[in-house]
Design a protein around this motif. Structure first.
Motif, PDB file in Angstrom:
ATOM      1  N   SER A  68      48.953  51.057  21.049  1.00  0.00           N
ATOM      2  CA  SER A  68      48.367  49.783  20.619  1.00  0.00           C
ATOM      3  C   SER A  68      47.275  50.007  19.576  1.00  0.00           C
ATOM      4  N   LEU A  69      46.515  51.091  19.704  1.00  0.00           N
ATOM      5  CA  LEU A  69      45.491  51.399  18.706  1.00  0.00           C
ATOM      6  C   LEU A  69      46.125  51.711  17.359  1.00  0.00           C
ATOM      7  N   LYS A  72      47.345  48.488  15.834  1.00  0.00           N
ATOM      8  CA  LYS A  72      46.230  47.676  15.343  1.00  0.00           C
ATOM      9  C   LYS A  72      45.706  48.225  14.018  1.00  0.00           C
ATOM     10  N   TRP A  76      45.891  46.217  10.291  1.00  0.00           N
ATOM     11  CA  TRP A  76      44.710  45.941   9.474  1.00  0.00           C
ATOM     12  C   TRP A  76      44.703  46.754   8.179  1.00  0.00           C
TER      13      TRP A  76
END
Length: 264
Positions: A68-69, A72, A76
């Protein structure tokens, strides 16, 4: 004799299919071993068929957290690189200014230089500025090296645009904002989308630059590298197969949309 003639006629196609099969072979291995149930910690030898890893993809500690990191950061970084890269591409393609040749040359440096050089340079910059390593340093580093790829993709699309289309919109009393939104942006959209997809793939997959600027933060590529030292869990193969499947679906969807537009 007919077989030899057929091979000669289709030699290029056969060579292309052979090359494609060779490139996709590692993905096939990852797919097969995602259904393996190894006896020990290392998922390198086939033991028995099992779907446990698919039913419990987050069964390994910190795997889904690192995934998930990475997602993310990739999202971005894609947004930041796409916005900045699109503006830079339009500036380089449409405007004449004194530093334009130098900027054109500098844009290609991140793509040409070894990744470890850029990673060490960014790490040195952050250390000298007293910035703590973590999420934000990874994000800034990813935007920096994705920027060149977006600029290259968008600039090629913008330079191939016919300026008479925008002039026609202006002749029909469209404002600059309307001309950009309804004429320029739709035409440049394929190049922008290509740069965005490439940025996402590069950011999600990056290890070297991330490793230099992550500190104690662990992304998915770093988790894979670390787990390989102690034993490779089957769930890594599951995540890799799922990401490959999503990429294939996106490519096929893009091809279908392009084919429909050509027909219409």
């Amino acid at each position: 004799m007919p077989l030899t003639r057929w091979i000669r006629r289709n030699l290029v196609v056969l060579a292309g299919l052979g090359t494609l099969g060779y490139l996709l072979l590692p993905n096939v291995v990852v797919l097969v071993f995602s259904f393996n149930q190894p006896n020990g910690r290392f998922n390198y030898a086939w033991q028995r068929f099992s779907t446990d890893a698919w039913t419990h993809p987050c069964g390994v500690a910190d795997l889904c957290g690192s995934l998930s990191l990475s997602l993310k950061i990739a999202v971005w970084a894609t947004i930041g690189a796409t916005v900045l890269g699109t503006m830079i591409a339009f500036a380089l393609a449409r405007y004449r200014f004194r530093a334009r040749p130098a900027v054109n040359s500098l844009i290609f440096l991140p793509m040409a230089m070894p990744e470890v050089v850029m990673a060490a340079s960014l790490a040195t910059l952050f250390l000298n500025m007293g910035v703590g390593f973590g999420f934000w340093t990874i994000l800034i580093a990813h935007i920096m090296f994705c920027l060149s790829f977006v600029v290259t993709a968008v600039k090629a699309r913008v330079m191939s645009m016919d300026p008479r289309l925008e002039q026609a919109a202006q002749d029909l009393y469209a404002s600059p904002a309307q001309t950009f939104a309804r004429v320029t942006l739709p035409i440049a959209a394929p190049g922008i989308a290509a740069g965005a997809l490439l940025s996402f793939a590069l950011s999600f997959d990056d290890f070297i630059i991330t490793n230099f600027n992550a500190g104690s933060t662990v992304t998915f590529p770093m988790f894979v590298w670390g787990s390989a030292q102690r034993g490779t869990p089957v769930q890594i193969n599951v995540i890799g197969t799922a990401m490959f499947a999503v990429a294939v679906v996106c490519v096929l969807a893009g091809q279908l949309v392009g084919a429909r537009r050509k027909r219409s």
